[in-house]
Design an enzyme around this catalytic site. Structure first.
Site, PDB file in Angstrom:
ATOM      1  N   GLU A   1     -12.442  -3.849  -0.506  1.00  0.00           N
ATOM      2  CA  GLU A   1     -13.700  -3.475  -1.573  1.00  0.00           C
ATOM      3  C   GLU A   1     -14.671  -2.874  -0.336  1.00  0.00           C
ATOM      4  OE1 GLU A   1     -13.161  -2.900  -4.215  1.00  0.00           O
ATOM      5  OE2 GLU A   1     -11.432  -4.087  -4.405  1.00  0.00           O
TER       6      GLU A   1
HETATM    7  C1  LIG Z   1      -4.398  -7.066   0.447  1.00  0.00           C
HETATM    8  C2  LIG Z   1      -5.026  -6.075   0.197  1.00  0.00           C
HETATM    9  C3  LIG Z   1      -5.265  -5.602  -1.076  1.00  0.00           C
HETATM   10  C4  LIG Z   1      -6.041  -4.318  -1.307  1.00  0.00           C
HETATM   11  N1  LIG Z   1      -6.013  -3.807  -2.477  1.00  0.00           N
HETATM   12  C5  LIG Z   1      -6.542  -2.531  -2.860  1.00  0.00           C
HETATM   13  C6  LIG Z   1      -6.338  -1.797  -3.927  1.00  0.00           C
HETATM   14  O1  LIG Z   1      -6.224  -2.567  -4.859  1.00  0.00           O
HETATM   15  N2  LIG Z   1      -6.653  -0.590  -4.053  1.00  0.00           N
HETATM   16  C7  LIG Z   1      -7.280   0.387  -3.034  1.00  0.00           C
HETATM   17  O2  LIG Z   1      -7.511   1.108  -3.018  1.00  0.00           O
HETATM   18  N3  LIG Z   1      -7.228  -0.269  -1.881  1.00  0.00           N
HETATM   19  C8  LIG Z   1      -6.810  -1.503  -1.544  1.00  0.00           C
HETATM   20  N4  LIG Z   1      -6.911  -2.408  -0.055  1.00  0.00           N
HETATM   21  C9  LIG Z   1      -7.453  -1.522   0.972  1.00  0.00           C
HETATM   22  C10 LIG Z   1      -8.570  -1.781   1.290  1.00  0.00           C
HETATM   23  O3  LIG Z   1      -9.929  -1.768   0.414  1.00  0.00           O
HETATM   24  C11 LIG Z   1      -8.976  -0.995   2.884  1.00  0.00           C
HETATM   25  O4  LIG Z   1      -8.051  -1.646   3.629  1.00  0.00           O
HETATM   26  C12 LIG Z   1     -10.343  -1.334   3.164  1.00  0.00           C
HETATM   27  O5  LIG Z   1     -11.212  -0.384   2.396  1.00  0.00           O
HETATM   28  C13 LIG Z   1     -10.594  -0.742   4.743  1.00  0.00           C
HETATM   29  O6  LIG Z   1      -9.902   0.332   4.853  1.00  0.00           O
HETATM   30  P1  LIG Z   1      -8.898   0.876   5.979  1.00  0.00           P
HETATM   31  O7  LIG Z   1      -8.109  -0.331   6.011  1.00  0.00           O
HETATM   32  O8  LIG Z   1      -8.473   1.958   5.966  1.00  0.00           O
HETATM   33  O9  LIG Z   1      -9.806   0.388   7.240  1.00  0.00           O
HETATM   34  P2  LIG Z   1     -10.505   1.650   8.146  1.00  0.00           P
HETATM   35  O10 LIG Z   1     -11.551   2.271   7.122  1.00  0.00           O
HETATM   36  O11 LIG Z   1      -9.605   2.227   8.912  1.00  0.00           O
HETATM   37  O12 LIG Z   1     -11.689   0.702   8.830  1.00  0.00           O
HETATM   38  C14 LIG Z   1     -11.178   0.067  10.211  1.00  0.00           C
HETATM   39  C15 LIG Z   1     -12.412  -0.543  10.649  1.00  0.00           C
HETATM   40  O13 LIG Z   1     -13.747   0.298  11.185  1.00  0.00           O
HETATM   41  C16 LIG Z   1     -14.700   0.125  10.639  1.00  0.00           C
HETATM   42  N5  LIG Z   1     -15.427   1.286  10.174  1.00  0.00           N
HETATM   43  C17 LIG Z   1     -14.834   2.362   9.387  1.00  0.00           C
HETATM   44  N6  LIG Z   1     -15.796   3.430   9.257  1.00  0.00           N
HETATM   45  C18 LIG Z   1     -16.758   2.939   9.863  1.00  0.00           C
HETATM   46  C19 LIG Z   1     -17.906   3.456   9.701  1.00  0.00           C
HETATM   47  N7  LIG Z   1     -18.315   4.666   9.416  1.00  0.00           N
HETATM   48  N8  LIG Z   1     -19.162   2.616  10.405  1.00  0.00           N
HETATM   49  C20 LIG Z   1     -18.910   1.543  10.864  1.00  0.00           C
HETATM   50  N9  LIG Z   1     -17.794   0.766  10.660  1.00  0.00           N
HETATM   51  C21 LIG Z   1     -16.697   1.622  10.138  1.00  0.00           C
HETATM   52  C22 LIG Z   1     -14.451  -0.680   9.296  1.00  0.00           C
HETATM   53  O14 LIG Z   1     -15.510  -1.614   8.895  1.00  0.00           O
HETATM   54  C23 LIG Z   1     -13.202  -1.607   9.876  1.00  0.00           C
HETATM   55  O15 LIG Z   1     -13.648  -2.865  10.656  1.00  0.00           O
HETATM   56  C24 LIG Z   1      -6.377  -3.555  -0.021  1.00  0.00           C
HETATM   57  C25 LIG Z   1      -6.224  -3.913   1.118  1.00  0.00           C
HETATM   58  C26 LIG Z   1      -5.382  -5.072   1.556  1.00  0.00           C
HETATM   59  C27 LIG Z   1      -4.991  -5.623   2.773  1.00  0.00           C
END
Ligand SMILES: Cc1cc2nc3c(=O)[nH]c(=O)nc-3n(C[C@H](O)[C@H](O)[C@H](O)COP(=O)(O)OP(=O)(O)OC[C@H]3O[C@@H](n4cnc5c(N)ncnc54)[C@H](O)[C@@H]3O)c2cc1C
Length: 612
Positions: A441
Site C-alpha cells: 500500500e
Molecule cells: C505480501 C504482499 C502483498 C501484496 N498485496 C498486493 C495487492 O493485493 N495488490 C497489489 O497490487 N500489490 C500488492 N503488493 C505489492 C506492494 O504493494 C508493492 O510491493 C509495493 O507497493 C512496493 O512496490 P515494489 O515492490 O515494486 O517496490 P519498488 O517500487 O521497486 O520500490 C523499491 C524501494 O524503492 C523505494 N522507492 C521507489 N520509488 C521511489 C521514489 N520515487 N522515491 C523514493 N523511494 C522510492 C521504495 O520505497 C522501496 O523502498 C503486495 C506485496 C506483498 C509483498
C-alpha cells in the site's frame, strides 16, 4: 502463544469518552441507527467471534499456510468455516449502504470491528479486508448495474474482491504498468497481462472473486494518465447474477513469503479475460485511490493491531517469568526470584507497546470520524473538506503506525528473551506478519513523499494548517485550567505540545523554501518529517486521553467503588506521562535529521558506496 483478548474497556474509552461518538452520530442519518445499546451489542458479539473463532486459527494458519491444488489456492484448515460464520453474521456489510444489502451503520463503527478481526487474525482478515476496498471503489465509481451485480455480492460476502495493481516491473511506479485492455463491440474489454503479489488473488472461501484491475488501452497516453480501471470477475456472472462461465483468470503461482502465510499472495494471469470499465477511461488511478486510501488506513490499523497483540502477549509473560531480584529490593518474597515486570527496562518496553497501541487506536478512530463526514457529505464543499482532512492524515496513519507497530512487535520478542525467537510462543510470528505493513500500500518512503510533497507542498498544506489550528486551539483552551495540584503534569504536556506545534509549522515552511532551491530536499526530509508529524499527532491524542482521565477521576472522587476503573484512568495518565517523557522527545532527532539537508545523502558517489 498470545491469546487475543478484546480490549473492550479501552475501545469504549476512545469511542465514547474521548471522541464522544454518539454526539458525532447526531450529524448524519446513518449515525442515528447506532444507539449505545446497539454499539455495545455489536462489540460484545464481534469480540466473541474474534476470540473464539478467529484467534485460535492465528498460529495454525501460519504453520499450515496456503497451498495450491489443481491450479487453485486452498486456505489453511478452519479458514473457510470461520469465513462462513462471519458472513452468516452479516459482518461484512455492517458499514455499507442498505440499498446494496448492507446495514448502513457508520464507517467509524466498522473500524472497531476491523480492529478486532485484524488483531485476532490479520492473515484471515485480509480476505474480507480486501473486499472492503473493492466495495468502496464500486460504490464511489461504479455504475448502477455494476453495483447491483457485484457490490451486492461483495456486501453479503458471498464473493470477495482484490486489488490488482502491481506488475513484475513496477509496484510504486504504476505509470509503467503494461496489462492491456482491448475494447469489444459490446462495451466490455478483453484484459490480458500478469499481476504479481495479489492478496486474496485466489482462495476457496467463496465461489467467485471480483478482481479490480488496472490496465491500459493500446492508444492510451503514456504514464499514469493512460491507466483505466476494470472489474474482471474470476467467473462471469450469469443471467441470475450467479458465478457463471470461467473468465480465464488463473493463478501463476503462490508466493512463499516471510509472514502472513494464511493470506494468499498470488501471481495472477489474465488471458483475454472479460473486463468492465469502472468510471471514465484513463481515470483509473483516480478511482483506484478510493481503494488505496481504504487499504492504507486498513494497513495503518495493522500496525496498531500488531502493537496490541504483541503487548498482550508480552504483558502476560512479564508477569509470569521470574528473573533475578528487583534492584530496589524483593518484590515477590514468596518466590525465589521476582517477575521480570519489576525491572525498569522491561517496563520501558511494555509501556512503549502500550503507548503505541492505545495512541494508534485513538488516531484511527478519530480518522474514522473524518471518514464518516466524507461518506455523508451533503455538499461538494463538505466532501472536499473531509477528503482533504482524511487525505492529510492517511499517510501518517499508514506509515507512522506501521513503523511504530513493527517496533512494538519487535519489543514483544525482546520481552520474551530467547523464547521470543522460538516459534512456539507466537511472538516472532507477529514480527513476521507485521513486517509487510511498511511495504505494501505504498512504502513508508512513498507515504512520506505523499505527505510532504503533495499534502504540504502541492496542496499548500490546507488540511495540515487546519489540523495544526485544531491542535493550537486545544492547547490554548487548556492553558487556563491546567494549573492546580493534580493537573500540574497536564500543564507540561500542553506547553510541550504547543511549542512542538509552532515548530511543526515553521519546519513545513522551511522545507517548502528548501524544496524551491533543490527538489531533492523533499525526498531527503520526507520520512523524518512524517515520523516527526506522527509523534506530534499521537502526542495530541495522549494529551487528550490524559485530560479525559483527570476529569473522570475528579468525577469519581469520593466514591468508594474505586477499584479497577480508577486504575484504568490512572494508567492512562501515567502512560501519557511516559509518552511525553520518553517517546515524544524522538521529535528532536527527526527535527535535526530533516533540517540537515540533502547534501549528506547526495554527496557520496554511487561508485564509492562500497569497494567490493
Ligand atoms: C505480501 C504482499 C502483498 C501484496 N498485496 C498486493 C495487492 O493485493 N495488490 C497489489 O497490487 N500489490 C500488492 N503488493 C505489492 C506492494 O504493494 C508493492 O510491493 C509495493 O507497493 C512496493 O512496490 P515494489 O515492490 O515494486 O517496490 P519498488 O517500487 O521497486 O520500490 C523499491 C524501494 O524503492 C523505494 N522507492 C521507489 N520509488 C521511489 C521514489 N520515487 N522515491 C523514493 N523511494 C522510492 C521504495 O520505497 C522501496 O523502498 C503486495 C506485496 C506483498 C509483498
Amino acid at each position: 502463544m498470545p491469546q487475543y483478548k478484546t480490549p473492550l474497556r479501552d475501545m469504549k474509552f476512545v469511542f465514547n469518552e474521548l471522541l464522544n461518538s454518539q454526539k458525532h452520530y447526531e450529524n448524519f442519518e446513518a449515525g442515528k441507527e447506532a444507539s449505545p445499546d446497539m454499539v455495545d451489542a455489536i462489540l460484545e458479539e464481534c469480540a466473541k467471534l474474534c476470540e473464539d473463532v478467529l484467534a485460535p486459527l492465528y498460529q495454525s494458519g501460519d504453520t499450515e499456510g496456503c497451498h495450491m491444488k489443481d491450479g487453485k489456492v486452498i486456505t489453511p484448515s478452519g479458514f473457510k468455516d470461520a469465513y462462513d460464520e462471519y458472513i452468516a453474521g452479516g459482518w461484512q456489510g455492517m458499514s455499507h449502504p442498505v440499498e446494496y444489502g448492507g446495514q448502513g451503520l457508520p464507517l467509524s463503527l466498522g473500524i472497531l470491528k476491523s480492529e478486532m478481526v485484524s488483531t485476532a487474525n490479520w492473515s484471515w482478515g485480509m480476505y474480507p479486508g480486501l473486499s472492503m476496498g473493492a466495495m468502496n471503489t464500486l460504490y464511489m465509481h461504479g455504475d448502477e448495474a455494476q453495483k447491483q451485480t457485484y457490490l451486492t455480492r461483495l456486501t453479503e460476502g458471498t464473493w470477495t474482491g482484490t486489488m490488482c495493481l502491481t506488475e513484475p516491473q513496477c509496484g510504486t511506479d504504476l505509470g509503467r504498468i503494461t496489462t492491456k485492455a482491448l475494447p469489444n463491440e459490446d462495451g466490455s474489454y478483453n484484459v490480458s497481462g500478469t499481476k504479481i503479489f495479489i492478496s486474496a488473488g485466489d482462495h476457496d472461501l467463496t465461489d467467485n472473486i471480483v478482481h479490480i484491475v488496472l490496465a491500459r488501452l493500446p492508444d492510451a497516453p503514456k504514464g499514469t494518465r493512460g491507466i483505466s480501471l476494470f472489474i474482471v470477475p474470476k467467473f462471469t456472472p450469469d443471467a441470475q447474477g450467479n458465478a457463471g462461465e470461467f473468465n480465464h483468470v488463473t493463478v501463476g503461482s503462490l508466493e512463499d513469503k516471510m509472514g502472513i502465510k494464511g493470506s494468499s499472495t498470488c501471481v495472477m494471469n489474465f488471458d483475454d479475460s472479460r473486463g468492465y470499465l469502472i468510471g471514465e477511461l484513463n481515470q483509473g488511478l483516480n478511482c483506484m485511490f478510493t481503494f488505496m486510501n481504504t487499504a492504507r488506513i486498513g494497513t495503518g490499523l495493522q500496525g496498531s493491531c500488531a502493537a496490541e497483540l504483541s503487548f498482550q502477549g508480552a504483558l502476560r509473560y512479564a508477569k509470569d517469568r521470574l528473573s533475578m531480584r528487583s534492584l530496589s529490593g524483593k518484590k515477590a518474597p514468596d518466590k525465589n526470584a521476582d517477575p521480570i515486570i519489576v525491572h525498569p527496562d522491561v517496563r520501558r518496553m511494555l509501556l512503549t507497546q502500550k503507548a503505541i497501541a492505545e495512541g494508534g487506536r485513538a488516531m484511527l478512530y478519530y480518522a474514522a470520524h473524518k471518514a464518516d463526514f466524507l461518506m455523508n457529505a451533503e455538499t461538494e464543499e463538505q466532501r472536499e473538506r473531509a477528503d482533504d482532512d482524511l487525505g492529510f492524515l492517511t499517510p501518517i496513519l499508514k506509515a507512522f503506525l506501521t513503523e511504530t507497530g513493527c517496533e512494538a512487535a519487535n519489543l514483544g520478542v525482546q520481552v520474551f528473551g530467547g523464547h521470543g525467537y522460538i516459534k512456539e510462543w507466537g511472538m516472532e510470528q507477529i514480527v513476521r506478519d507485521t513486517r509487510i505493513s511498511t511495504l505494501y500500500e505504498g512504502t513508508t518512503g512513498i507515504q512520506a513523499l505523499d505527505l510532504l510533497g503533495r499534502k504540504i507542498l502541492l496542496d499548500k498544506g490546507v488540511a495540515f494548517r487546519r489540523f495544526s489550528k485544531e491542535l493550537s486551539q486545544y492547547c490554548k483552551g487548556k492553558s487556563a485550567y491546567v494549573t492546580g495540584k493534580q493537573r500540574g503534569k497536564m500543564k507540561s504536556m500542553i506547553s510541550e505540545l504547543s511549542s512542538l506545534n509552532l515548530q511543526w509549522k515553521y519546519v513545513a515552511v522551511r522545507l517548502v523554501f528548501n524544496a524551491m532551491r533543490n527538489k531533492d530536499e523533499v525526498g531527503a526530509a520526507s520520512v523524518d518529517f512524517l515520523m516527526y508529524s506522527g509523534y506530534i499527532v499521537m502526542g495530541y491524542f495522549w494529551a487528550m486521553m490524559a485530560e479525559k482521565s483527570y476529569e473522570a477521576l475528579a468525577e469519581r472522587a469520593g466514591t468508594d467503588t474505586a477499584t479497577e476503573e480508577d486504575g484504568f484512568y490512572q494508567a492512562k495518565i501515567q502512560t501519557a506521562e511516559f509518552y511525553f517523557a520518553r517517546i515524544l522527545p524522538r521529535t528532536k532527532t527527526h527535527y535535526a535529521a530533516m533540517m540537515s539537508g540533502a547534501k549528506n545523502l547526495m554527496q557520496i558517489e554511487e561508485k564509492n558506496f562500497a569497494f567490493l
